[in-house]
Design a protein around this motif. Structure first.
Motif, PDB file in Angstrom:
ATOM      1  N   ASN A  17     -50.137  79.133 -20.989  1.00  6.39           N
ATOM      2  CA  ASN A  17     -49.816  79.844 -22.222  1.00  6.39           C
ATOM      3  C   ASN A  17     -48.403  79.489 -22.668  1.00  6.39           C
ATOM      4  O   ASN A  17     -48.148  79.168 -23.829  1.00  6.39           O
ATOM      5  N   PHE A  18     -47.489  79.533 -21.727  1.00  4.36           N
ATOM      6  CA  PHE A  18     -46.095  79.256 -22.054  1.00  4.36           C
ATOM      7  C   PHE A  18     -45.882  77.793 -22.375  1.00  4.36           C
ATOM      8  O   PHE A  18     -45.176  77.458 -23.338  1.00  4.36           O
ATOM      9  N   ASN A  51     -47.350  77.137 -25.894  1.00  2.00           N
ATOM     10  CA  ASN A  51     -46.672  77.820 -26.997  1.00  2.00           C
ATOM     11  C   ASN A  51     -45.210  77.438 -27.125  1.00  2.00           C
ATOM     12  O   ASN A  51     -44.708  77.258 -28.236  1.00  2.00           O
ATOM     13  N   PHE A  52     -44.539  77.307 -26.009  1.00  8.16           N
ATOM     14  CA  PHE A  52     -43.142  76.896 -26.117  1.00  8.16           C
ATOM     15  C   PHE A  52     -43.019  75.492 -26.679  1.00  8.16           C
ATOM     16  O   PHE A  52     -42.080  75.187 -27.422  1.00  8.16           O
ATOM     17  N   GLU A 102     -45.101  74.118 -28.807  1.00  7.36           N
ATOM     18  CA  GLU A 102     -45.377  74.226 -30.243  1.00  7.36           C
ATOM     19  C   GLU A 102     -44.182  74.764 -30.998  1.00  7.36           C
ATOM     20  O   GLU A 102     -43.753  74.213 -32.017  1.00  7.36           O
ATOM     21  N   VAL A 103     -43.676  75.862 -30.494  1.00  2.00           N
ATOM     22  CA  VAL A 103     -42.557  76.483 -31.205  1.00  2.00           C
ATOM     23  C   VAL A 103     -41.321  75.591 -31.176  1.00  2.00           C
ATOM     24  O   VAL A 103     -40.523  75.578 -32.106  1.00  2.00           O
ATOM     25  N   ASN A 158     -36.206  76.574 -24.162  1.00  2.00           N
ATOM     26  CA  ASN A 158     -37.660  76.427 -24.225  1.00  2.00           C
ATOM     27  C   ASN A 158     -38.136  75.321 -23.289  1.00  2.00           C
ATOM     28  O   ASN A 158     -39.113  75.475 -22.554  1.00  2.00           O
ATOM     29  N   LYS A 208     -38.096  76.347 -19.864  1.00  2.00           N
ATOM     30  CA  LYS A 208     -39.222  77.229 -19.552  1.00  2.00           C
ATOM     31  C   LYS A 208     -40.512  76.436 -19.405  1.00  2.00           C
ATOM     32  O   LYS A 208     -41.339  76.708 -18.522  1.00  2.00           O
ATOM     33  N   ASP A 231     -41.118  86.033 -19.911  1.00  2.12           N
ATOM     34  CA  ASP A 231     -41.032  84.962 -20.915  1.00  2.12           C
ATOM     35  C   ASP A 231     -41.838  85.262 -22.155  1.00  2.12           C
ATOM     36  O   ASP A 231     -41.635  84.638 -23.201  1.00  2.12           O
ATOM     37  N   VAL A 259     -39.491  86.175 -24.944  1.00  4.17           N
ATOM     38  CA  VAL A 259     -38.834  85.009 -25.546  1.00  4.17           C
ATOM     39  C   VAL A 259     -39.815  84.284 -26.464  1.00  4.17           C
ATOM     40  O   VAL A 259     -39.463  83.892 -27.591  1.00  4.17           O
ATOM     41  N   LEU A 260     -41.020  84.134 -25.983  1.00  4.01           N
ATOM     42  CA  LEU A 260     -42.032  83.417 -26.752  1.00  4.01           C
ATOM     43  C   LEU A 260     -42.309  84.098 -28.081  1.00  4.01           C
ATOM     44  O   LEU A 260     -42.284  83.468 -29.135  1.00  4.01           O
ATOM     45  N   GLN A 265     -39.518  83.911 -30.555  1.00  2.00           N
ATOM     46  CA  GLN A 265     -39.417  82.599 -31.193  1.00  2.00           C
ATOM     47  C   GLN A 265     -40.558  82.355 -32.175  1.00  2.00           C
ATOM     48  O   GLN A 265     -40.352  81.869 -33.276  1.00  2.00           O
ATOM     49  N   ARG A 266     -41.770  82.703 -31.772  1.00  6.84           N
ATOM     50  CA  ARG A 266     -42.911  82.408 -32.622  1.00  6.84           C
ATOM     51  C   ARG A 266     -42.914  83.279 -33.866  1.00  6.84           C
ATOM     52  O   ARG A 266     -43.480  82.919 -34.889  1.00  6.84           O
ATOM     53  N   ARG A 318     -40.083  84.402 -35.279  1.00 11.48           N
ATOM     54  CA  ARG A 318     -38.669  84.528 -35.718  1.00 11.48           C
ATOM     55  C   ARG A 318     -38.544  84.723 -37.218  1.00 11.48           C
ATOM     56  O   ARG A 318     -37.693  85.475 -37.679  1.00 11.48           O
ATOM     57  N   LYS A 325     -55.852  84.035 -23.365  1.00  7.20           N
ATOM     58  CA  LYS A 325     -54.758  83.075 -23.182  1.00  7.20           C
ATOM     59  C   LYS A 325     -55.352  81.727 -22.854  1.00  7.20           C
ATOM     60  O   LYS A 325     -56.384  81.654 -22.198  1.00  7.20           O
ATOM     61  N   PRO A 326     -54.710  80.639 -23.198  1.00  6.34           N
ATOM     62  CA  PRO A 326     -53.437  80.569 -23.915  1.00  6.34           C
ATOM     63  C   PRO A 326     -53.571  81.069 -25.353  1.00  6.34           C
ATOM     64  O   PRO A 326     -54.577  80.799 -26.007  1.00  6.34           O
ATOM     65  N   LEU A 327     -52.563  81.781 -25.794  1.00  6.53           N
ATOM     66  CA  LEU A 327     -52.591  82.407 -27.110  1.00  6.53           C
ATOM     67  C   LEU A 327     -52.461  81.389 -28.231  1.00  6.53           C
ATOM     68  O   LEU A 327     -51.609  80.494 -28.179  1.00  6.53           O
ATOM     69  N   PHE A 381     -51.188  81.373 -31.612  1.00  4.86           N
ATOM     70  CA  PHE A 381     -50.371  82.262 -32.431  1.00  4.86           C
ATOM     71  C   PHE A 381     -50.773  82.267 -33.893  1.00  4.86           C
ATOM     72  O   PHE A 381     -50.622  83.275 -34.587  1.00  4.86           O
TER      73      PHE A 381
END
Lengths: 690, 124
Positions: A513-514, A517-518, A520-521, A551, A554, B11, B14-15, B18-19, B21, B109-111, B113
């Motif tokens: 997931n992280f 998404n990280f 992508e962001v 990011n 992470k 985390d 944080v995610l 950011q997503r 923001r 998950k994974p999400l 967004f």
């Protein structure tokens, strides 16, 4: 149906369920060679057990068949192999090896008619399989026990074990085993002339066999049902069932067992003979002759196949049946031809049973011709063989006693006839009339006896033929099994991971997931950063850059996490190499803690507990086998969670289930690492502590 | 729109920050984070009716997301906040239980967004 019917099932069962690590696609030779090579390990045990199985199997094939390679009743090699396997298994604590060794020993003792010993062995096997929770093996062992008790004439025990087996086969969804249980129970009831119960069970067996498309089994059950109807005197229905069976076997073509068509044909013939006898009793000659002719046709069909497959015993028996029937039809020359051929064949294969039967029928044939001298000589020969067999076969006590009775009756009758003929020479006409009348009765009895005898013999032959068939079937099945076995071992390992797998799925999805998404962001942030740079907002750009770096770190961290999880999964599935490697024990304990937790959560949603860790970070890598130590830790943790869960179920207020995993250097000094798993569950009962 | 996110993984904060923001910057949405079911309930008690949407993970140490869901739907009735479950366990059993307990949605998950943003737009 006699005890020997059960022998069919015994050997069927033996063949179908005697799996071992090595399959019977290997020959005895190759297995014996492997025996030389292997060290004293579990492989050797498996080879020993497989060898025993093969040898026992081949022994079962040895009969009056010319192809008999083994001396009847010599099981010294099998005993030796089994005992060696058993001893080695005990030394290695190889439970599976023990189980199969005990089974083989039980089988050997059963064949040697050492029933008590056989039962002991099977019970020992049962204990092993129960400990190992091998339901399939437990079910099969119950069936073995059932047959042994049956041979011992302990019918209640026999039934009880058969029912135990049924329950388990039902649970396993093993319809084949299930059906065999019903078949065997049906046979027990049939043997006790409980026709309704027998039929009930055969119907159950039939139902199951149809479900799994077990054509051979269906044919077999039809024959069994036919026998029930025959026993009840319902000859038309018996004929239908036997014909159905014949139909099935014919449809099977090359897949049909050797004994299928002949057995069914002989059963059909039997019905016709009986119907002919009834017609005779009603003085309906035309009817009788037509029925006997039908019977003859079926006999010839059976004989043809027996000759084809070179089945000595059945060839002889069928000759005798045909001979007897010709006597009934008053076609003495034909009768003599067949009976004398039977005697020739019986002498060649040294079959006492066949010789006994042949001489008896020949004796009566002589008598019907008025050849009293030969009749008496042949009758004496019959007695000789009869007595000899009585001494030999304990297991057929019941049947022999029955026959003894019949024979005694006929003996008396014959003796009476002899005396009358000797003393009343003048009254030859009356004497002849009486002799013929007596002959009629005697031939009926002879046919009956011959039928029973033949059936007896046939069952044995059937057992052997069944074995040949089963052997071929097993060989192909077990070739597949060998291939599957390797997969099974793997999937067993994977199955044992089942508890962890669910937890692992969760474990991996989170870091994924992280990572997704990280990344992508971060791509978006790069665009934003570029915009800021374009605008000249360096400070803002720098801030975004900071976020970007964070990011990426992470992503790195979570990616590694996923990698570790996969690695630990692979380590589980890989067989333990037995090699020690430097391992971070804290990481290992932590990983297994989380895995155990999530695995249990996946299984039981009501479960939860607090996980605490207290790792001594000063502990460096230690040299251990991670899979093995990990498994130990996992078991400890799982037990700890279980204990807390149990206490939580009690519903105490303010109870916070907690499990703590701690690593530390040994408190009292010394080498090594101390790993402890603590829980605040109910604790060990005082009883156990004491 | 105030959104409470419940997940034991730090985390996640944080995610989300950011997503979302842009939405946070434009004051369209405000995010609050709880790292356990218990913490979430504490927050809800203290800030009644503030959070209109709750996004919760299912598998957490201590109180599970489903337990939390049950509690929320029972206690905080009028009007009940929208609760969406986010979880790695996309199996039918979890789904059914969540639905039975009154979950308004179920995400795995994974999400994704973008998908989540669509759903959130539909709420307002």
């Amino acid at each position: 149906m006699t005890i020997s019917t059960h022998k069919i099932f015994l050997v069927c069962l033996f063949l179908m369920y005697s799996f071992s690590a090595y399959t019977q696609s290997k020959t005895i030779d190759s297995l014996q060679r492997e025996l030389q090579i292997f060290k004293d390990d579990t492989n050797k045990v498996n080879v020993l057990n497989s060898l025993t199985t093969l040898l026992l199997h081949n022994q079962s094939l040895s009969t009056v068949s010319k192809k008999s390679l083994f001396k009847k009743g010599d099981y010294s090699k099998e005993i030796q192999y089994s005992n060696t396997a058993l001893d080695l298994s005990k030394k290695l604590a190889f439970e599976k090896g023990k189980g199969y060794a005990y089974k083989n020993l039980g089988w050997i003792n059963h064949k040697l008619n050492n029933f008590t010993e056989a039962l002991k062995n099977y019970h020992a096997a049962l204990d092993v399989w129960k400990r190992e929770s091998k339901t399939q093996n437990i079910a099969e062992t119950y069936l073995w026990l059932s047959f042994t008790y049956y041979s011992q004439n302990s019918y209640p025990e026999s039934l009880k074990n058969a029912y135990n087996a049924i329950g388990l086969f039902e649970k396993l969804g093993d319809k084949l085993g299930w059906a065999n249980c019903f078949q065997s129970i049906g046979n027990i009831y049939f043997d006790q002339n409980n026709f309704s119960e027998g039929l009930k069970n055969f119907n159950e067996a039939l139902k199951l066999r149809k479900e799994i498309g077990d054509q051979q089994g269906i044919g077999q059950t039809y024959n069994s049902m036919g026998n029930i109807y025959f026993g009840q005197g319902n000859y038309p229905e018996a004929l239908t069932k036997f014909s159905d069976a014949l139909e099935i076997f014919k449809k099977m073509g090359n897949d049909a067992p050797e004994w299928g068509i002949p057995w069914s044909s002989l059963n059909i013939a039997e019905v016709y003979v009986r119907q002919g006898q009834i017609a005779d009793a009603k003085k309906n000659k035309t009817e009788a002759t037509s029925k006997y002719s039908e019977a003859l046709k079926s006999y010839f069909e059976a004989l043809r196949i027996y000759v084809e497959i070179e089945n000595e015993g059945d060839i002889i028996a069928t000759h005798l049946l045909i001979g007897s029937l010709y006597v009934k039809l008053k076609k003495n020359p034909s009768a003599k031809k067949y009976i004398e051929k039977a005697i020739r064949l019986a002498k060649a294969s040294e079959s006492k049973i066949s010789l006994r039967d042949s001489y008896m029928i020949l004796s009566y044939l002589n008598e019907s011709e008025g050849n009293i001298k030969d009749a008496y000589e042949n009758y004496k020969m019959y007695i000789v063989y009869r007595d000899s067999l009585l001494n030999d076969e304990n297991a057929k006590k019941i049947l022999e006693t029955k026959l003894q009775y019949e024979f005694d009756k006929k003996e008396d009758l014959a003796k009476t006839q002899q005396e009358k003929k000797n003393t009343e020479a003048k009254r030859i006409k009356n004497l002849q009339y009486f002799a013929i009348g007596g002959l009629g009765v005697i031939v009926l009895a002879v046919l009956l006896i011959a039928t029973i005898q033949w059936r007896n013999n046939k069952q044995k032959q059937k057992a052997n033929d069944l074995l040949t068939h089963q052997k071929k079937k097993i060989e192909s099945t077990l070739t597949e099994l060998k291939a599957t076995q390797a997969q099974l071992i793997q999937s067993e390992k994977m199955a044992s991971l089942g508890e962890l797998t669910a937890g692992i799925a969760h474990e991996i999805q989170n870091p994924l997931n992280f990572v997704n998404n990280f990344s992508e962001v971060s791509t978006e942030l790069v665009d934003e950063m570029n915009v800021e740079i374009e605008k000249g907002n360096t400070e803002d750009a720098k801030l975004i850059a900071q976020d970007l770096k964070q990011n990426l770190e992470k992503i790195n961290h979570h990616g590694k996490r996923a990698g570790d999880i996969v690695k630990s999964m692979l380590q589980h599935s890989r067989s333990s190499s037995g090699l020690k490697e430097p391992t971070d024990i804290n990481a290992l304990a932590d990983e297994y803690l989380r895995l155990a937790y999530h695995g249990l959560r996946a299984k039981d949603k009501s479960f939860n507990a607090t996980m605490k860790t207290d790792f001594d970070v000063s502990i460096r890598n230690i040299s251990i086998i991670p899979q093995d130590i990990g498994r130990v830790i996992l078991n400890l943790i799982t037990n700890a969670f279980y204990a807390t869960n149990e206490k939580q179920k009690q519903g105490l207020e303010n109870y916070e289930p907690t499990v703590t995993v701690k690593t530390q250097k040994p408190p009292l000094g010394g080498l090594g690492v101390c790993i402890s798993v603590a829980d605040n569950g109910n604790g060990i009962p005082q009883k156990v502590l004491d | 729109m105030k959104i409470l996110v419940v997940d034991d993984e730090k985390d996640v904060q944080v995610l989300f920050e950011q997503r979302f923001r842009k939405e946070i910057r434009d004051k369209e949405m405000e995010f609050v984070f709880a790292f356990s079911g218990e913490d979430a309930l504490v927050y809800l008690n203290q800030h009644k009716h503030e959070a209109v949407l709750i996004l919760s993970d299912i598998n957490m140490p201590g109180m599970s997301g489903l337990d939390l869901l049950g509690q929320i739907k029972q206690k905080y009735m009028k009007p009940p906040p929208v609760v969406m479950m986010i979880t790695a366990y996309g199996d039918k059993e979890n789904y059914d239980t969540a639905m039975e307990l009154g979950a308004d949605d179920f995400l795995t998950k994974p999400l994704e967004f973008n998908q989540l943003k669509e759903k959130l737009k539909a709420i307002r």
